[in-house]
Design a protein around this motif. Structure first.
Motif: not given
Lengths: 370, 291
Positions: A47, A50, A52, A71-73, A77, A81-83, A85, A158
């Protein structure tokens, strides 16, 4: 594509130190796996890369440029994600193109990119569906498509496979590996599954308690683990740790191993070859780390291996190999033998010890000695 | 014997309440429907009289006002309460300090009865007692806020009080839904470069359709059965400018001995609710099935 450099990065939540002085360098096109059990800080580190999570100390550079406050954006990159998302209210096509849309890519260009990525991931027939109508594996592909379509400098994963069933996980692992080979992109992959780490990684960073235990190639981590944690974490079944004392017999240096043979405890001397270092350890207690496949049946074994006979307590057939549980130095140890040579539980059989590949650890610091 | 009892037990347990609902809800709907076609005045009579009560109902200006008030009140109340509730939920969702205390403060109005809300707002909005008098005493002589005694504006006063009461509850509803949104989705959108507004408007709120449905259903039944708020706040006045159909129905049935017209107005309320709710529920629930 890009290099990623992490310099003495640390993360603190109040007074709790989650990550401590992490440094690593990723070459262009390298796939590095962050491996560790839950709570070791591997996801936090991801994170931080990234953007975050903020970086408490040290810095992270992409292509040499410090990105701590970017800023991340704008870091260019993408993350899987695991779920998964996925955005539940958008179709697959919209999910994949959302990032492009946010970056102001024109509609025609977007459609073209989405189509090519969908084709590559074999989800082109699903583009008009909603995520809820997809299976786990398909969702995973969409999530990867969303990352791929932007052609980012660095991919972050992740634990992307932990929500899939065992068979699908293996398939997707192959896909990711193929993808990495064809894209030659720099990737950081977080997992707690050591098999995923071993199969995918160019290099593995093993974390524990926010500290990198070892950062090396899978082969090196397997054969020369930096400490007992790494040795025990990688490899399945895991390495046997035997407390022994270094001793001399005749002009050979080796260790004494207590074995259980026909109901009686016997002391066997096992000579070790790399004598130079061992002579300094004479009389000291050490931990002998020996992997199950280094203890195997006598038959077909190379002639110059050390041998020992002992009682087999439990036999666990796994198909390709049979695991025999034997008592070595008072500890339950696992030997991996071929099914045809395995004996019944309670009987005794001869084993060949490939002691030259074994590791010695300091019993106090748990660090590798030799 | 015992086996059969065990088999029947669920039915036996549910039967009393089922019967009660059947009689006292659906039975009386049918009874009211029947009465609305009779000449009932002070006491119900059962001789059918065609649609006379409905023609009388529709020729009453009082009913016209009450019925159009219902639409003004219900639509404004539902929309404003959802918007404010949603906004409060989003603002509270920013992991701010003292969130628990704020949440309780916003939710509290829901614990108060409409009578109390109505009375409190009546005092506050009374031109000679409340806000207007207060601002004028501060020296803002020209300040005027007399909606409560203005026959064109008094229904909006009811809306204000009702929104004040219900929006905290809507907030709680939305807040719990926001909390159950997968944080990784937000992270993913963030990495995709979406702004905060875009994340909420484009991704999170659309994924909360079921909560919108619940909020809509709860608020619309609050709106349609609104009765006590009007009684306490404006008494339906000035004149009958702020009456709602429920007030009209009560007035006719129990105070003016016009049971027939009361029943007809009740049936019109039922028809209105059905006309709005049935298509909405149908589309929402059917949409669920194919994902």
């Amino acid at each position: 594509m890009a290099t990623l450099t992490i310099n003495n990065a640390g993360k603190k939540y109040g007074s709790v130190e989650v990550l401590n002085d992490i440094s690593m360098e990723l070459n262009d096109g390298e796939l590095v796996v962050l491996l560790g059990s839950s709570g070791c800080g591997k996801s936090t580190l991801l994170n931080m890369i990234a953007g975050l999570e903020s970086i408490s100390s040290g810095d992270i550079r992409i292509d040499g440029e410090i990105v701590n406050d970017i800023h991340p954006k704008n870091r260019d990159i993408a993350m899987v994600f695991q779920s998964y998302a996925l955005y539940p209210n958008m179709t697959v096509a919209k999910n994949i193109s959302f990032g492009l849309e946010m970056r102001g890519v024109e509609k025609e260009k977007r459609d073209e990119l989405v189509n090519s990525v969908a084709k590559m991931l074999q989800i082109d027939h699903l583009l008009n569906r909603k995520p809820a109508q997809l299976s786990g594996g398909q969702r995973q592909r969409v999530a990867m498509g969303r990352a791929l379509v932007r052609r980012p400098k660095i991919f972050l994963f992740d634990e992307p496979l932990s929500n899939l069933d065992a068979k699908l996980r293996v398939e997707m692992r192959h896909e990711i590996k193929k993808l990495h080979t064809s894209l030659k992109a720099t990737m950081v992959y977080v997992t707690h599954d050591q098999i995923e780490a071993m199969t995918l990684a160019d290099r593995i960073a093993i974390l524990k308690g926010g500290v990198v235990q070892q950062f090396a190639t899978p082969a090196e981590i397997y054969s020369r683990p930096a400490n007992m944690f790494v040795a025990g974490f990688v490899g399945s079944p895991s390495m046997n740790f035997l407390p022994v004392t270094v001793a001399q017999q005749g002009n050979e240096i080796g260790v004494h191993l207590a074995v259980q043979y026909q109901g009686k405890s016997e002391n066997q001397f096992v000579p070790m070859r790399n004598n130079d270092k061992l002579s300094q350890l004479l009389g000291r207690e050490v931990i002998l780390g020996i992997r199950p496949e280094m203890i195997t049946q006598l038959e077909n074994a190379e002639k110059d291996l050390a041998t020992l006979h002992c009682d087999v307590e439990v036999v666990e057939p796994t198909g390709a190999d049979t695991l025999c549980i034997i008592k070595l130095a008072g500890k339950d140890s696992i030997a991996r033998v071929s099914p045809i040579h395995a004996c019944a539980p309670g009987e005794s059989m001869g084993f060949a010890l490939d002691i030259s590949r074994a590791c010695l650890f300091d019993p106090v610091t748990e660090e590798l000695i030799s | 014997m015992l086996d059969r009892l065990a088999e029947r037990l669920p039915q036996i347990v549910v039967a009393p309440s089922f019967l009660l609902i059947l009689v006292f809800v659906y039975g009386f709907i049918i009874w009211t429907g029947y009465v609305s076609f009779t000449k009932s005045k002070m006491l119900p009579v059962y001789k059918l009289d065609g649609l006379r009560q409905y023609t009388r109902l529709f020729s009453m200006d009082r009913w016209d006002v009450a019925y159009s008030n219902l639409f003004v009140f219900a639509s404004l109340f539902i929309i404003v309460a959802i918007i404010i509730g949603c906004l409060l939920a989003v603002l509270l969702d920013q992991h701010i300090r003292a969130e628990g205390a704020l949440r309780t403060i916003y939710l509290y109005p829901m614990a108060i009865s409409f009578i109390v809300t109505g009375t409190a707002w009546k005092w506050m909005l009374n031109p000679s007692l409340g806000l207007e008098a207060y601002f004028q005493s501060l020296g803002w002589e020209s300040f005027s806020f007399n909606w409560i005694v203005d026959k064109d504006m008094s229904i909006y006063v009811v809306v204000i009080a009702a929104v004040w009461q219900a929006s905290g509850f809507v907030m709680a509803l939305f807040l719990s839904a926001l909390r159950s949104v997968d944080q990784e989705i937000i992270k993913a959108a963030y990495l995709d470069g979406a702004s905060n507004t875009r994340i909420y408007m484009g991704i999170i709120l659309p994924s909360m359709r079921p909560v919108f449905l619940s909020a809509f259903v709860i608020l619309s039944h609050l709106a349609i059965k609104s009765f006590d708020l009007v009684v306490a706040l404006t008494g339906g006045g000035p004149g009958y400018a702020s009456t709602l159909p429920a007030n009209f129905m009560y007035e006719m049935t129990f105070r003016r001995n016009q049971i027939g017209i009361g029943a007809a107005s009740a049936m019109m309320m039922l028809a209105t609710v059905a006309a709005i709710m049935i298509p909405y529920l149908y589309s929402e629930l059917r949409g669920k099935k194919n994902g």
